[in-house]
Design a protein around this motif. Structure first.
Motif, PDB file in Angstrom:
ATOM      1  N   SER A   1     -59.248  54.374 -48.799  1.00 22.27           N
ATOM      2  CA  SER A   1     -60.691  53.886 -48.426  1.00 22.27           C
ATOM      3  C   SER A   1     -60.357  52.721 -47.411  1.00 22.27           C
ATOM      4  O   SER A   1     -59.288  52.001 -47.506  1.00 22.27           O
ATOM      5  CB  SER A   1     -61.387  53.678 -49.577  1.00 22.27           C
ATOM      6  N   TYR A   2     -61.595  52.412 -46.753  1.00 20.38           N
ATOM      7  CA  TYR A   2     -61.410  51.087 -45.980  1.00 20.38           C
ATOM      8  C   TYR A   2     -62.590  50.212 -46.260  1.00 20.38           C
ATOM      9  O   TYR A   2     -63.552  50.871 -46.495  1.00 20.38           O
ATOM     10  CB  TYR A   2     -61.373  51.425 -44.507  1.00 20.38           C
ATOM     11  N   LEU A   3     -62.364  48.956 -46.405  1.00 20.23           N
ATOM     12  CA  LEU A   3     -63.483  48.070 -46.524  1.00 20.23           C
ATOM     13  C   LEU A   3     -63.280  47.110 -45.471  1.00 20.23           C
ATOM     14  O   LEU A   3     -62.303  46.617 -45.266  1.00 20.23           O
ATOM     15  CB  LEU A   3     -63.157  47.279 -47.848  1.00 20.23           C
ATOM     16  N   GLU A   4     -64.544  46.564 -45.073  1.00 17.10           N
ATOM     17  CA  GLU A   4     -64.655  45.589 -44.016  1.00 17.10           C
ATOM     18  C   GLU A   4     -65.329  44.336 -44.626  1.00 17.10           C
ATOM     19  O   GLU A   4     -66.153  44.461 -45.323  1.00 17.10           O
ATOM     20  CB  GLU A   4     -65.184  46.247 -42.816  1.00 17.10           C
ATOM     21  N   GLU A  23     -53.919  46.544 -48.234  1.00 18.09           N
ATOM     22  CA  GLU A  23     -53.441  46.071 -47.033  1.00 18.09           C
ATOM     23  C   GLU A  23     -54.353  45.601 -46.043  1.00 18.09           C
ATOM     24  O   GLU A  23     -55.058  46.316 -45.483  1.00 18.09           O
ATOM     25  CB  GLU A  23     -52.129  46.831 -46.548  1.00 18.09           C
ATOM     26  N   PRO A  24     -54.322  44.022 -45.746  1.00 20.16           N
ATOM     27  CA  PRO A  24     -55.217  43.661 -44.930  1.00 20.16           C
ATOM     28  C   PRO A  24     -54.869  43.842 -43.377  1.00 20.16           C
ATOM     29  O   PRO A  24     -53.589  43.892 -43.017  1.00 20.16           O
ATOM     30  CB  PRO A  24     -55.398  42.432 -45.348  1.00 20.16           C
ATOM     31  N   SER A  25     -55.594  43.878 -42.457  1.00 18.85           N
ATOM     32  CA  SER A  25     -55.478  43.828 -40.856  1.00 18.85           C
ATOM     33  C   SER A  25     -56.711  42.911 -40.489  1.00 18.85           C
ATOM     34  O   SER A  25     -57.614  42.838 -41.141  1.00 18.85           O
ATOM     35  CB  SER A  25     -55.150  45.163 -40.309  1.00 18.85           C
ATOM     36  N   THR A  26     -56.495  42.688 -39.159  1.00 16.83           N
ATOM     37  CA  THR A  26     -57.625  41.757 -38.746  1.00 16.83           C
ATOM     38  C   THR A  26     -58.183  42.649 -37.387  1.00 16.83           C
ATOM     39  O   THR A  26     -57.512  43.312 -36.561  1.00 16.83           O
ATOM     40  CB  THR A  26     -56.889  40.495 -38.038  1.00 16.83           C
ATOM     41  N   LEU A  27     -59.488  42.679 -37.627  1.00 19.40           N
ATOM     42  CA  LEU A  27     -60.379  43.278 -36.670  1.00 19.40           C
ATOM     43  C   LEU A  27     -60.632  42.691 -35.528  1.00 19.40           C
ATOM     44  O   LEU A  27     -60.163  41.390 -35.552  1.00 19.40           O
ATOM     45  CB  LEU A  27     -61.802  43.759 -37.016  1.00 19.40           C
ATOM     46  N   PRO A  28     -60.795  43.252 -34.273  1.00 16.05           N
ATOM     47  CA  PRO A  28     -60.981  42.406 -33.084  1.00 16.05           C
ATOM     48  C   PRO A  28     -61.882  41.311 -32.921  1.00 16.05           C
ATOM     49  O   PRO A  28     -61.657  40.269 -32.310  1.00 16.05           O
ATOM     50  CB  PRO A  28     -61.414  43.496 -32.157  1.00 16.05           C
ATOM     51  N   ASP A  29     -62.975  41.218 -33.851  1.00 12.30           N
ATOM     52  CA  ASP A  29     -63.816  40.115 -33.868  1.00 12.30           C
ATOM     53  C   ASP A  29     -63.557  38.994 -35.023  1.00 12.30           C
ATOM     54  O   ASP A  29     -64.033  38.117 -35.268  1.00 12.30           O
ATOM     55  CB  ASP A  29     -65.117  40.694 -34.153  1.00 12.30           C
TER      56      ASP A  29
END
Length: 126
Positions: free
Chosen positions: A110-113, A83-89
């Protein structure tokens, strides 16, 4: 949880684990997308080569299967729900629920950026 306004085209985007685990260090994946079809390849860390294939829903949620060959020669396969979310940048963060099959089966989160795109050099003034 996904950002309801998030519309993502994953084609050409690169992702890396958010982890301090040395086995994941240097691992990165490049995703490709055509319509709702998603596929990709990854390598690095203890992974010699890996591939994934699956689907992307309209809200950017990914469901796919993966297979990889580790440095030891072990072949590992499993499935993942991201599931995606948006980082501040503005980059994408994927929260992944994964399951690995086989004798060393496991599951987790886990998390992927998203890897930032390389900066382009300004055109020289002539």
């Amino acid at each position: 949880m996904t950002d309801s306004a998030l519309r993502i085209d994953y084609d050409g985007r690169r992702f890396r684990p958010v982890s301090e685990d040395p086995e994941e260090a240097g691992r990165s994946a490049r995703y490709h997308q055509q319509g709702d079809l998603l596929w990709g390849e990854f390598a690095g860390g203890d992974t010699r080569r890996g591939v994934l294939t699956g689907v992307c829903s309209a809200d950017g949620v990914l469901d796919f299967a993966y297979c990889m060959v580790l440095g030891s020669g072990e072949v590992v396969s499993g499935r993942c729900h991201s599931e995606p979310s948006t980082l501040p940048d503005g980059r994408i963060l994927l929260r992944e629920w994964w399951e690995r099959y086989g004798r060393d089966g496991d599951s987790g989160i886990s998390y992927l950026e998203e890897v930032p795109a390389p900066a382009t050099a300004p055109a020289s003034e002539a």
